[in-house]
Design a protein around this motif. Structure first.
Motif, mmCIF file in Angstrom:
data_model
loop_
_atom_site.group_PDB
_atom_site.id
_atom_site.type_symbol
_atom_site.label_atom_id
_atom_site.label_comp_id
_atom_site.label_asym_id
_atom_site.label_seq_id
_atom_site.Cartn_x
_atom_site.Cartn_y
_atom_site.Cartn_z
ATOM 1 N N GLN A 137 24.312 -26.116 11.601
ATOM 2 C CA GLN A 137 24.746 -25.270 10.443
ATOM 3 C C GLN A 137 26.297 -25.885 9.237
ATOM 4 O OE1 GLN A 137 23.219 -21.625 9.766
ATOM 5 N NE2 GLN A 137 24.137 -22.513 7.887
ATOM 6 N N LYS A 138 26.610 -26.042 9.829
ATOM 7 C CA LYS A 138 27.870 -26.816 9.424
ATOM 8 C C LYS A 138 27.318 -28.176 8.306
ATOM 9 C CE LYS A 138 31.882 -25.270 11.021
ATOM 10 N NZ LYS A 138 33.145 -24.930 11.246
ATOM 11 N N TYR A 139 26.484 -29.290 8.941
ATOM 12 C CA TYR A 139 25.997 -30.306 8.472
ATOM 13 C C TYR A 139 25.199 -29.917 6.995
ATOM 14 C CZ TYR A 139 24.221 -34.536 8.031
ATOM 15 O OH TYR A 139 23.459 -36.078 7.782
ATOM 16 N N VAL A 140 24.529 -29.333 7.723
ATOM 17 C CA VAL A 140 23.002 -28.208 7.200
ATOM 18 C C VAL A 140 23.543 -27.947 5.087
ATOM 19 C CG1 VAL A 140 20.890 -27.318 6.305
ATOM 20 C CG2 VAL A 140 21.405 -28.445 8.378
ATOM 21 N N GLU A 141 24.878 -26.709 5.480
ATOM 22 C CA GLU A 141 25.138 -26.073 4.756
ATOM 23 C C GLU A 141 26.448 -27.802 3.325
ATOM 24 O OE1 GLU A 141 27.985 -24.302 6.740
ATOM 25 O OE2 GLU A 141 26.598 -22.502 6.987
ATOM 26 N N SER A 142 26.811 -28.493 4.482
ATOM 27 C CA SER A 142 27.209 -29.702 3.927
ATOM 28 C C SER A 142 26.321 -30.444 3.000
ATOM 29 C CB SER A 142 28.763 -30.189 4.750
ATOM 30 O OG SER A 142 27.946 -30.657 5.268
ATOM 31 N N VAL A 143 25.122 -30.894 2.769
ATOM 32 C CA VAL A 143 24.414 -31.873 2.230
ATOM 33 C C VAL A 143 23.386 -31.482 1.423
ATOM 34 C CG1 VAL A 143 22.543 -32.984 2.613
ATOM 35 C CG2 VAL A 143 23.916 -33.115 4.634
ATOM 36 N N GLY A 144 23.548 -29.954 1.543
ATOM 37 C CA GLY A 144 23.243 -28.792 1.156
ATOM 38 C C GLY A 144 23.643 -28.185 -0.235
ATOM 39 N N VAL A 145 25.417 -28.437 -0.166
ATOM 40 C CA VAL A 145 25.793 -27.856 -1.327
ATOM 41 C C VAL A 145 26.775 -29.171 -2.250
ATOM 42 C CG1 VAL A 145 28.965 -27.512 -1.488
ATOM 43 C CG2 VAL A 145 27.327 -25.916 0.268
ATOM 44 N N SER A 146 26.013 -30.433 -1.844
ATOM 45 C CA SER A 146 27.066 -32.126 -2.058
ATOM 46 C C SER A 146 25.778 -32.186 -3.054
ATOM 47 C CB SER A 146 26.702 -33.163 -0.906
ATOM 48 O OG SER A 146 25.618 -33.501 -0.891
ATOM 49 N N VAL A 147 24.589 -31.170 -2.830
ATOM 50 C CA VAL A 147 23.341 -31.459 -4.715
ATOM 51 C C VAL A 147 23.634 -30.914 -5.113
ATOM 52 C CG1 VAL A 147 22.259 -33.306 -2.874
ATOM 53 C CG2 VAL A 147 21.752 -30.650 -2.412
ATOM 54 N N LEU A 148 24.036 -29.341 -5.019
ATOM 55 C CA LEU A 148 24.468 -28.122 -6.294
ATOM 56 C C LEU A 148 25.086 -28.553 -7.621
ATOM 57 C CD1 LEU A 148 25.484 -25.111 -4.206
ATOM 58 C CD2 LEU A 148 23.574 -25.503 -5.316
ATOM 59 N N PRO A 149 24.162 -28.398 -8.441
ATOM 60 C CA PRO A 149 24.780 -28.944 -9.702
ATOM 61 C C PRO A 149 25.909 -27.829 -10.053
ATOM 62 C CG PRO A 149 23.069 -27.080 -9.994
ATOM 63 C CD PRO A 149 23.002 -27.776 -8.645
ATOM 64 N N ALA A 150 26.887 -28.294 -10.749
ATOM 65 C CA ALA A 150 28.292 -27.865 -11.415
ATOM 66 C C ALA A 150 27.876 -26.428 -12.117
ATOM 67 C CB ALA A 150 28.984 -28.626 -12.461
ATOM 68 N N GLY A 151 28.907 -25.908 -12.137
ATOM 69 C CA GLY A 151 29.285 -24.161 -12.444
ATOM 70 C C GLY A 151 28.753 -23.686 -11.766
ATOM 71 N N ASP A 152 28.500 -22.520 -12.086
ATOM 72 C CA ASP A 152 28.653 -20.895 -11.482
ATOM 73 C C ASP A 152 27.241 -20.868 -10.804
ATOM 74 O OD1 ASP A 152 31.053 -20.589 -10.922
ATOM 75 O OD2 ASP A 152 30.936 -18.806 -13.244
ATOM 76 N N PRO A 153 26.596 -20.289 -10.071
ATOM 77 C CA PRO A 153 25.239 -19.681 -9.391
ATOM 78 C C PRO A 153 24.573 -19.020 -10.747
ATOM 79 C CG PRO A 153 26.673 -18.074 -7.941
ATOM 80 C CD PRO A 153 27.729 -19.427 -8.973
ATOM 81 N N PRO A 154 23.029 -19.043 -10.926
ATOM 82 C CA PRO A 154 22.802 -18.408 -11.620
ATOM 83 C C PRO A 154 22.845 -16.631 -11.193
ATOM 84 C CG PRO A 154 20.766 -20.163 -11.497
ATOM 85 C CD PRO A 154 22.082 -19.788 -9.857
ATOM 86 N N GLU A 155 23.187 -15.328 -11.637
ATOM 87 C CA GLU A 155 22.574 -14.411 -11.473
ATOM 88 C C GLU A 155 21.576 -13.407 -10.408
ATOM 89 O OE1 GLU A 155 22.152 -10.085 -14.120
ATOM 90 O OE2 GLU A 155 21.305 -11.835 -14.974
ATOM 91 N N HIS A 156 22.409 -13.124 -9.421
ATOM 92 C CA HIS A 156 21.894 -12.567 -8.171
ATOM 93 C C HIS A 156 20.917 -13.406 -7.460
ATOM 94 C CE1 HIS A 156 21.057 -8.703 -10.155
ATOM 95 N NE2 HIS A 156 20.462 -9.077 -10.635
ATOM 96 N N VAL A 157 21.801 -14.747 -7.462
ATOM 97 C CA VAL A 157 22.038 -15.719 -6.246
ATOM 98 C C VAL A 157 23.168 -15.863 -5.621
ATOM 99 C CG1 VAL A 157 21.908 -18.216 -5.973
ATOM 100 C CG2 VAL A 157 20.061 -17.074 -7.412
ATOM 101 N N THR A 158 23.370 -16.262 -4.418
ATOM 102 C CA THR A 158 24.530 -16.441 -3.680
ATOM 103 C C THR A 158 23.744 -17.174 -2.374
ATOM 104 O OG1 THR A 158 25.436 -14.032 -3.928
ATOM 105 C CG2 THR A 158 26.003 -15.701 -1.837
ATOM 106 N N TRP A 159 24.512 -19.217 -2.155
ATOM 107 C CA TRP A 159 23.723 -19.729 -1.478
ATOM 108 C C TRP A 159 23.797 -19.785 -0.266
ATOM 109 C CZ3 TRP A 159 20.233 -22.324 -3.956
ATOM 110 C CH2 TRP A 159 20.627 -22.677 -5.655
#
Length: 463
Positions: free
Chosen positions: A84-106
């Motif tokens: 779980q932690k590994y998949v999360e870390s890779v997913g977060v690493s390729v997210l763009p900068a900035g806050d998530p869009p409205e109604h989105v919680t990664w």
């Protein structure tokens, strides 16, 4: 200029739930359908800045939230902390900068499903099946998949697709389609994920099955590719992922877009052209094969059993061979024995044409008989008998190696007992079954094994 978050960027705020896992809201629909085309897509946190939520959109969002709860409540999430932690870390690493869009919680999650798939829901939840994790072989491949799925959320693809298609669909057709998908095409174990989506969020299933438009898929593919490169991953690994998906097993390759091989080939072609046009700037781009194997081993092991139950034994063998090659432990050899035994009367290797013919033949027979009956028919042909002889020997060798490495491996004794029993070696089989029952006194199948043991060595005075 394309704004991408570098690893560890403090500007990125990722909410964490009470279990310490990253929360995200789903962007709906199985790992996209058409690989990159030559168009460059701006990498921004949200390419729909003027997106306004309608009542219909909020209904879709509510279905996504309900589906999150359904997966968790029904034990469909693979709850291994390291994975779980590994998949999360890779997913977060390729997210763009900035806050998530409205109604989105990664949120990133692994689902216990043997079919190779990944999908995202409009609320930001990104899911990847164990069947896809165990098919891939590197962190770079995982980064490409997650980057692609994140784009569907960021660019509001689920909402846009649903708005454009909902009026074209008749509700009864959605539910009929859902029933067919959940049934696993009459072969092996049905996809519980598809069954869950069909019952809880049929609108999301419809989008998943019909897929996004080519334009939206190009956006997701191109941003996924750019996300990999920006984070230092080898973009060629995205091509490798699709090549791995081309050879899928079973009467159908499973629910989702991966069953459409011509479109997979198109994705490979477009992506290859894009990489050639703009090759990576790093001399040694990151692949991360060793790290990936170390971090996902538990998911690989778990998926072997899922593949066997879904009647996808060649996938089970491939996963187990990977594990024994990397980590030659007793447990892994036992799993390899289980996979070879599950192959039954199937050849270990087939050409694409023969694999396709096997799928068609299986579909035909399984419309008239149970999977167990079908397995027996495979052993009635000369080809099936020859295949079983080879598979049986490989299974026996694997079980014996597992026992050599660890004589207390109860499941290896059990599997070897079945092999020897099938060879009419009653005394040897009985010895293995006795070892199994001694090592696993509370085994779930104790009564079944004891019954077989009694048949192999009747007690004195018994009729």
């Amino acid at each position: 200029m394309l704004a991408f978050r570098a690893k560890g960027n403090p500007k990125v705020q990722v909410p964490v739930n009470t279990e310490g896992t990253i929360e995200m809201k789903r962007a709906g629909v199985l790992f996209a359908v058409l690989l990159p085309v030559v168009l460059a897509v701006p990498l921004r946190a949200q390419s729909q800045p003027d997106f306004k939520f309608t009542k219909i959109d909020l209904e879709l969002l509510h279905q996504a939230d309900q589906l999150d709860e359904y997966f968790a409540r029904n034990g469909m999430v693979f709850e291994d902390e390291a994975t779980q932690k590994y998949v999360e870390s890779v997913g977060v690493s390729v997210l763009p900068a900035g806050d998530p869009p409205e109604h989105v919680t990664w949120k990133f999650r692994v689902l216990r499903d043997p079919f190779p798939n990944a999908f995202a829901l409009p609320n930001g939840s990104v899911y990847i099946h164990t069947g896809l994790l165990s098919l891939m072989r590197s962190e770079a491949q995982l980064a490409g998949v997650l980057g692609h799925e994140e784009t569907h959320v960021l660019n509001r693809h689920p909402y846009l697709e649903y708005r454009s298609t909902r009026k074209k669909m008749v509700a009864i057709n959605i539910f009929a389609m859902a029933g067919g998908m959940a049934g696993g095409y009459g072969y092996g174990t049905p996809s519980l994920v598809i069954a869950g989506i069909s019952s809880v969020a049929p609108a999301l299933l419809a989008a998943s099955v019909f897929g996004y438009s080519r334009e939206l898929e190009r956006e997701a593919d191109m941003r996924g590719l750019a996300a990999m490169e920006k984070d230092g991953y080898d973009p060629q690994e995205m091509v490798t992922t699709f090549r791995l998906l081309e050879r899928s097993e079973g009467p159908d390759s499973g629910p989702g877009i991966y069953s459409d091989h011509p479109r997979l080939e198109a994705r490979i072609q477009y992506l290859t052209e894009e990489i050639k046009k703009d090759p990576p700037t790093l001399s040694s781009p990151l692949v991360g094969a060793g790290k990936y194997s170390d971090a996902t081993g538990a998911a690989f092991r778990h998926d072997i059993g899922l593949q066997i139950r879904a009647v996808r034994p060649r996938h089970a063998v491939a996963i187990a061979l990977h594990l024994t090659d990397k980590y030659p432990t007793s447990e892994h050899y036992m799993l390899l024995g289980e996979a070879y035994r599950a192959l039954g009367g199937r050849p270990q290797d087939l050409s694409d044409d023969k694999l396709s013919a096997e799928r068609k033949e299986a579909r035909k027979h399984l419309s008239k008989m149970t999977p167990e009956e079908y397995e027996k028919t495979l052993l009635t042909t000369p080809e099936g008998k020859a295949a079983w002889e080879e598979n049986r020997k490989q299974a026996e060798d694997s079980y014996r190696e597992a026992i050599r490495l660890d004589a207390s491996n109860a499941k290896a004794h059990r599997g070897l007992g079945f092999i020897l029993d099938g060879e009419n070696k009653a005394s040897e089989a009985a010895a293995e079954f006795r070892s199994y029952l001694s090592l696993a006194p509370t085994a779930w199948d104790r009564a079944e094994i004891q019954k077989r043991l009694d048949a192999l060595e009747p007690r004195p005075g018994a009729d």
